[in-house]
Design an enzyme around this catalytic site. Structure first.
Site, PDB file in Angstrom:
ATOM      1  N   GLY A  14      49.115  -8.059 -28.698  1.00 23.08           N
ATOM      2  CA  GLY A  14      50.207  -7.769 -29.501  1.00 23.08           C
ATOM      3  C   GLY A  14      49.956  -7.133 -30.587  1.00 23.08           C
ATOM      4  O   GLY A  14      51.462  -7.458 -31.648  1.00 23.08           O
ATOM      5  N   GLY A  18      53.036  -3.965 -36.202  1.00 23.45           N
ATOM      6  CA  GLY A  18      53.507  -5.655 -37.048  1.00 23.45           C
ATOM      7  C   GLY A  18      52.221  -6.383 -37.288  1.00 23.45           C
ATOM      8  O   GLY A  18      51.626  -6.207 -37.985  1.00 23.45           O
ATOM      9  N   GLY A  20      50.740  -7.913 -35.587  1.00 25.07           N
ATOM     10  CA  GLY A  20      49.141  -8.226 -34.766  1.00 25.07           C
ATOM     11  C   GLY A  20      48.228  -6.912 -35.142  1.00 25.07           C
ATOM     12  O   GLY A  20      47.343  -7.038 -34.861  1.00 25.07           O
ATOM     13  N   SER A 141      54.579 -20.237 -36.265  1.00 22.11           N
ATOM     14  CA  SER A 141      55.426 -19.481 -37.199  1.00 22.11           C
ATOM     15  C   SER A 141      56.354 -20.751 -38.303  1.00 22.11           C
ATOM     16  O   SER A 141      56.023 -22.141 -37.769  1.00 22.11           O
ATOM     17  CB  SER A 141      56.505 -18.969 -36.210  1.00 22.11           C
ATOM     18  N   TYR A 154      63.156 -19.670 -29.962  1.00 18.49           N
ATOM     19  CA  TYR A 154      61.643 -19.047 -30.215  1.00 18.49           C
ATOM     20  C   TYR A 154      60.528 -19.934 -30.628  1.00 18.49           C
ATOM     21  O   TYR A 154      59.943 -20.571 -31.275  1.00 18.49           O
ATOM     22  CB  TYR A 154      62.365 -18.010 -31.245  1.00 18.49           C
TER      23      TYR A 154
END
Length: 264
Positions: A14, A18, A20, A141, A154
Site C-alpha cells: 500500500g 500516504g 506507505g 494505529s 477499523y
C-alpha cells in the site's frame, strides 16, 4: 546516527500514497532496494517515478496487485519471492455507524488490513528465519488502543495487527529477525486529508480549521496538538528496519503524538 540499508530488499504494501509512500521513499533514500505495491499499475508507476525524482540513485520497482485477496498476495509473492524488510502497511479506513456495518464490510476490512499481513508475513518470515536476518513491521494505529466509536471495525483490525506483531516476534525468538508494530496517530495522509476536506466543505469552514478542531474534539489528549506527517511516521519505520534497531522487537512503537494517555 547514519542508517545505511544498502544491500537490503524491502517491500512496502500500500505504498503509492500516504504513509506507505513516505516509508518506501525513505527506505530507498537509505539505500534499500524497494518494491512499491498498489492496486493499479498507473498508481504504482507514478509512485516509482516520484521516488526516483526524490532520490536519484533509488532502486525501486513495483507490483500491482489487490492484496486484500489471497490471489493478490500470491501475485506479489510470485513476483518477489524473498525480501529482507516487509512493511505491512496496506489498509483501509472510514467512519461508519456500528449498527450499519454489515458482514461484508467487516470481512473486507479484515481481509485487507489483517489477512494481507498474515499471508505475506507467513511467507516472507520463513526466508528471513533461514537467512537469520529480517525486519517485519505492522503499521497499526493508536486506534488499536483507543478504539474509535465511529470506526469500531477499523480499530478491531488494528488491534489484531498488534497481536500478530507480538505473536510473530515470539515465534521468531532467538533469531536476528525483528517484528514490531508501528502505531501512528491521525496523520496527514492522502486518505485522511480527503476525509477532512469533504467534512470541511460540508461545514463551510477551511480544512486547516477543521484539522485543528478534529484534534481538539477527537484526540484531546494529543500532546503535539496537530496531525503528524507521513514522514514523521516513516522515520520510525526506517529506524526499526535498520541494523541499529537489532534489540527492538515485539514492541509497539508509538508515533501518535502522545494521544495514548499512558507511559507504558
Amino acid at each position: 546516527m547514519h542508517i545505511d540499508l544498502s544491500g537490503k530488499r524491502a517491500i512496502v504494501t500500500g505504498s503509492t500514497a500516504g504513509i506507505g509512500f513516505a516509508i518506501a521513499r525513505e527506505l530507498a533514500e537509505s539505500g534499500a532496494e524497494v518494491t512499491v505495491t498498489g492496486r493499479t499499475q498507473a498508481r504504482v508507476d507514478a509512485a516509482i517515478e516520484s521516488i526516483k525524482q526524490a532520490a536519484t540513485n533509488a532502486r525501486v520497482s513495483g507490483v500491482a496487485a489487490d492484496l486484500g485477496t489471497a490471489e493478490g498476495c500470491q501475485a506479489l509473492i510470485d513476483a518477489r519471492p524473498d525480501t529482507d524488510i516487509l512493511v505491512n502497511n496496506v489498509g483501509i479506513f472510514g467512519p461508519q455507524d456500528f449498527f450499519e456495518i454489515d458482514d461484508a464490510t467487516w470481512q473486507t476490512f479484515f481481509d485487507v488490513n489483517v489477512m494481507s499481513a498474515v499471508r505475506l508475513s507467513r511467507h516472507y518470515a520463513r526466508g528471513m528465519k533461514q537467512r537469520d536476518w529480517g525486519r517485519i513491521q505492522f503499521i497499526s494505529s493508536e486506534s488499536a488502543l483507543n478504539i474509535p466509536s465511529e470506526m469500531v471495525h477499523y480499530g478491531m483490525t488494528k488491534s489484531a495487527m498488534q497481536s500478530l506483531s507480538r505473536g510473530l516476534a515470539k515465534v521468531l525468538s532467538g533469531t536476528h529477525v525483528t517484528v514490531n508494530a508501528i502505531l501512528p496517530g491521525p496523520t496527514r495522509s492522502e486518505g485522511v486529508l480527503d476525509m477532512l476536506r469533504q467534512a470541511a466543505e460540508k461545514q463551510g469552514i477551511s480544512q486547516e480549521a477543521l484539522e485543528a478542531r478534529f484534534v481538539q474534539e477527537n484526540r484531546p489528549s494529543s500532546i503535539i496538538q496537530r496531525l503528524a506527517t507521513p514522514e514523521e511516521v516513516a522515520h520510525m519505520c526506517v529506524y526499526a528496519a535498520s541494523e541499529q534497531a537489532s534489540a527492538t522487537t515485539g514492541a509497539a512503537l508509538r508515533v501518535e503524538g502522545g494521544i495514548v494517555d499512558t507511559m507504558a
